[in-house]
Design an enzyme around this catalytic site. Sequence first.
Site, PDB file in Angstrom:
ATOM      1  N   TYR A  85      -2.896  -8.447   9.552  1.00  0.00           N
ATOM      2  CA  TYR A  85      -3.644  -8.071   8.345  1.00  0.00           C
ATOM      3  C   TYR A  85      -5.031  -7.572   8.723  1.00  0.00           C
ATOM      4  O   TYR A  85      -5.492  -6.525   8.251  1.00  0.00           O
ATOM      5  CB  TYR A  85      -3.734  -9.290   7.426  1.00  0.00           C
ATOM      6  CG  TYR A  85      -4.227  -9.007   6.039  1.00  0.00           C
ATOM      7  CD1 TYR A  85      -3.339  -8.694   5.016  1.00  0.00           C
ATOM      8  CD2 TYR A  85      -5.574  -9.065   5.723  1.00  0.00           C
ATOM      9  CE1 TYR A  85      -3.776  -8.443   3.723  1.00  0.00           C
ATOM     10  CE2 TYR A  85      -6.024  -8.817   4.440  1.00  0.00           C
ATOM     11  CZ  TYR A  85      -5.123  -8.505   3.445  1.00  0.00           C
ATOM     12  OH  TYR A  85      -5.570  -8.256   2.171  1.00  0.00           O
TER      13      TYR A  85
ATOM     14  N   GLU B 278      -7.993  -4.025  -7.067  1.00  0.00           N
ATOM     15  CA  GLU B 278      -6.782  -3.399  -6.528  1.00  0.00           C
ATOM     16  C   GLU B 278      -5.562  -3.894  -7.316  1.00  0.00           C
ATOM     17  O   GLU B 278      -5.499  -5.065  -7.715  1.00  0.00           O
ATOM     18  CB  GLU B 278      -6.648  -3.733  -5.042  1.00  0.00           C
ATOM     19  CG  GLU B 278      -5.723  -2.806  -4.286  1.00  0.00           C
ATOM     20  CD  GLU B 278      -5.809  -2.987  -2.780  1.00  0.00           C
ATOM     21  OE1 GLU B 278      -5.124  -2.228  -2.078  1.00  0.00           O
ATOM     22  OE2 GLU B 278      -6.540  -3.871  -2.309  1.00  0.00           O
TER      23      GLU B 278
ATOM     24  N   HIS C 280     -11.415  -8.586  -7.338  1.00  0.00           N
ATOM     25  CA  HIS C 280     -11.041  -7.314  -6.724  1.00  0.00           C
ATOM     26  C   HIS C 280     -10.111  -6.593  -7.687  1.00  0.00           C
ATOM     27  O   HIS C 280      -9.213  -7.203  -8.269  1.00  0.00           O
ATOM     28  CB  HIS C 280     -10.355  -7.603  -5.386  1.00  0.00           C
ATOM     29  CG  HIS C 280      -9.931  -6.411  -4.596  1.00  0.00           C
ATOM     30  ND1 HIS C 280     -10.525  -5.169  -4.704  1.00  0.00           N
ATOM     31  CD2 HIS C 280      -8.959  -6.276  -3.650  1.00  0.00           C
ATOM     32  CE1 HIS C 280      -9.935  -4.334  -3.865  1.00  0.00           C
ATOM     33  NE2 HIS C 280      -8.979  -4.981  -3.223  1.00  0.00           N
TER      34      HIS C 280
ATOM     35  N   ASP D 242      -2.626  -4.972  -6.843  1.00  0.00           N
ATOM     36  CA  ASP D 242      -1.874  -6.178  -6.515  1.00  0.00           C
ATOM     37  C   ASP D 242      -2.559  -7.432  -7.043  1.00  0.00           C
ATOM     38  O   ASP D 242      -1.941  -8.496  -7.110  1.00  0.00           O
ATOM     39  CB  ASP D 242      -1.627  -6.293  -5.009  1.00  0.00           C
ATOM     40  CG  ASP D 242      -2.889  -6.128  -4.185  1.00  0.00           C
ATOM     41  OD1 ASP D 242      -3.709  -5.263  -4.518  1.00  0.00           O
ATOM     42  OD2 ASP D 242      -3.053  -6.852  -3.183  1.00  0.00           O
TER      43      ASP D 242
ATOM     44  N   ASP E 195      -9.111 -10.798  -0.661  1.00  0.00           N
ATOM     45  CA  ASP E 195      -8.310 -10.293   0.460  1.00  0.00           C
ATOM     46  C   ASP E 195      -8.740 -10.868   1.805  1.00  0.00           C
ATOM     47  O   ASP E 195      -7.926 -10.968   2.730  1.00  0.00           O
ATOM     48  CB  ASP E 195      -8.374  -8.768   0.505  1.00  0.00           C
ATOM     49  CG  ASP E 195      -7.414  -8.124  -0.482  1.00  0.00           C
ATOM     50  OD1 ASP E 195      -6.384  -8.756  -0.801  1.00  0.00           O
ATOM     51  OD2 ASP E 195      -7.675  -7.006  -0.944  1.00  0.00           O
TER      52      ASP E 195
ATOM     53  N   HIS F 121       0.849  -1.202   0.000  1.00  0.00           N
ATOM     54  CA  HIS F 121       0.000   0.000   0.000  1.00  0.00           C
ATOM     55  C   HIS F 121       0.881   1.248   0.000  1.00  0.00           C
ATOM     56  O   HIS F 121       0.742   2.127   0.854  1.00  0.00           O
ATOM     57  CB  HIS F 121      -0.950   0.027   1.206  1.00  0.00           C
ATOM     58  CG  HIS F 121      -2.103  -0.915   1.084  1.00  0.00           C
ATOM     59  ND1 HIS F 121      -2.908  -1.254   2.152  1.00  0.00           N
ATOM     60  CD2 HIS F 121      -2.614  -1.599   0.017  1.00  0.00           C
ATOM     61  CE1 HIS F 121      -3.843  -2.105   1.739  1.00  0.00           C
ATOM     62  NE2 HIS F 121      -3.677  -2.319   0.453  1.00  0.00           N
TER      63      HIS F 121
ATOM     64  N   HIS G 277      -3.729 -13.516  -0.883  1.00  0.00           N
ATOM     65  CA  HIS G 277      -2.384 -13.345  -0.305  1.00  0.00           C
ATOM     66  C   HIS G 277      -2.146 -14.473   0.679  1.00  0.00           C
ATOM     67  O   HIS G 277      -3.040 -14.859   1.438  1.00  0.00           O
ATOM     68  CB  HIS G 277      -2.248 -12.014   0.442  1.00  0.00           C
ATOM     69  CG  HIS G 277      -2.353 -10.799  -0.402  1.00  0.00           C
ATOM     70  ND1 HIS G 277      -1.444 -10.483  -1.389  1.00  0.00           N
ATOM     71  CD2 HIS G 277      -3.265  -9.797  -0.405  1.00  0.00           C
ATOM     72  CE1 HIS G 277      -1.791  -9.346  -1.964  1.00  0.00           C
ATOM     73  NE2 HIS G 277      -2.895  -8.915  -1.396  1.00  0.00           N
TER      74      HIS G 277
ATOM     75  N   HIS H  62     -11.890  -5.285   1.176  1.00  0.00           N
ATOM     76  CA  HIS H  62     -11.922  -3.996   1.844  1.00  0.00           C
ATOM     77  C   HIS H  62     -12.090  -2.813   0.884  1.00  0.00           C
ATOM     78  O   HIS H  62     -11.870  -1.671   1.266  1.00  0.00           O
ATOM     79  CB  HIS H  62     -10.645  -3.798   2.678  1.00  0.00           C
ATOM     80  CG  HIS H  62      -9.387  -3.770   1.849  1.00  0.00           C
ATOM     81  ND1 HIS H  62      -8.567  -2.667   1.845  1.00  0.00           N
ATOM     82  CD2 HIS H  62      -8.831  -4.654   1.000  1.00  0.00           C
ATOM     83  CE1 HIS H  62      -7.544  -2.889   1.041  1.00  0.00           C
ATOM     84  NE2 HIS H  62      -7.682  -4.077   0.512  1.00  0.00           N
TER      85      HIS H  62
END
Length: 398
Positions: A193, A81, A79, A83, A165, A23, A226, A146
């Site tokens: 996390y 995001e 998702h 990553d 996530d 992040h 992850h 999230h």
Amino acid sequence: MPVRISDVVTWVGKTDWELRKFHGEEYSTHRGSSYNSYLLRAEKTVLMDTVWSPFSHEYVASLAAEVDLDSIDYVVMNHAEPDHSGALCEVMRHIPDVPIYCTANGVKSMRGMYHRDWNFHPVKTGDTLNIGQGLDLVFVEAPMLHWPDTMMSYLTGEAILFSNDAFGQHLASEGLYNDTVDTCELFQEAMKYYANILTPFSKLVTRKIQEFVGLNLPLKMICPSHGVIWRDNPMQIAEAYLKWASDYQEEQVVILYDTMWNATRRMAELIAQGVKAAAPGLAVKCVNIGKSDKNDAITEVFKSKAVLVGSSTINRGILSSVAALLEEMRGLAFKNKKAAAFGSYGWSGESVKHIEEALGGCGFEVMQPGLKMLWQPDAEGERQCVAYGEALGAMLAG
């Protein structure tokens, strides 16, 4: 290297042993991480999520060695995001017309980040995608777990939940499964996390897990995006999440401080002595946040029933490390925690007032007026610090 995890599903992600910040510079990853992507092969072939963009070319080359890219029928993005979606541009360069299944918010996010108008197919909770051989992907929206676009995908027949996530950890490992890694390290990273990323969304976490449990679906594995895959009693991490989401605390007090010339440090140590003397059943930890990792400190806040914060006074305010951590705590919206403030000063002494105001803004219950001390504590000052800790310990023990 791809790893077959069932007759249908193959892990095709990337283990990032060198990652130390995530992040941007916001999150520390002492143990690295992984970007988990999955290939589903039945009558139809599905690519589930991708990896972070620095590994795009390596990822696509490895994927092409595993499967003919032209044989991929669908892409599912749980998702958006970067990553998880970072390698999507390179993937879609090879298969530009393949449909991408994601939420409506996922479409917005990916268009905003990559400025591509791919063949998007927005889905909602309960929508399904048949991949043949009696198997369906069932999509479950999980907004704000999230990001607003997040969803999970459940593969019938194989009884696998692709949770993105949720239930993940930043943990690089040669062992792909939860029963092949150190359990203490695994849960330490899983809690970190949750504490640093998911705490503000705890009510949503509880609701979504209860919703899934209420479906009474069989579950053999939880495959997050992850860290390791949960195959040994996969519901154990969901049970941990329910516990963590319920205003979690242990029998612990954490004392966070920063100091200029060690007076505030000395106060912290003496207060810790007093707390422990009055409440021997409490674990007491002192953390100099000017020298410590902030995400590790936040994890200790998450675990604690009370948080004591100290700072020297500087420029009629507080030290920058303390201010930054208080802002982090405010944003994470911890619940059901008590707090107190302390600090040393030489001239004006405003630090304690500022800390107390900030603790109130974090939603903490300030237990008693803060303790200020002029210059270094002398013998009487040391006695006052210990007595202050004893009073706090007695309140917490009671």
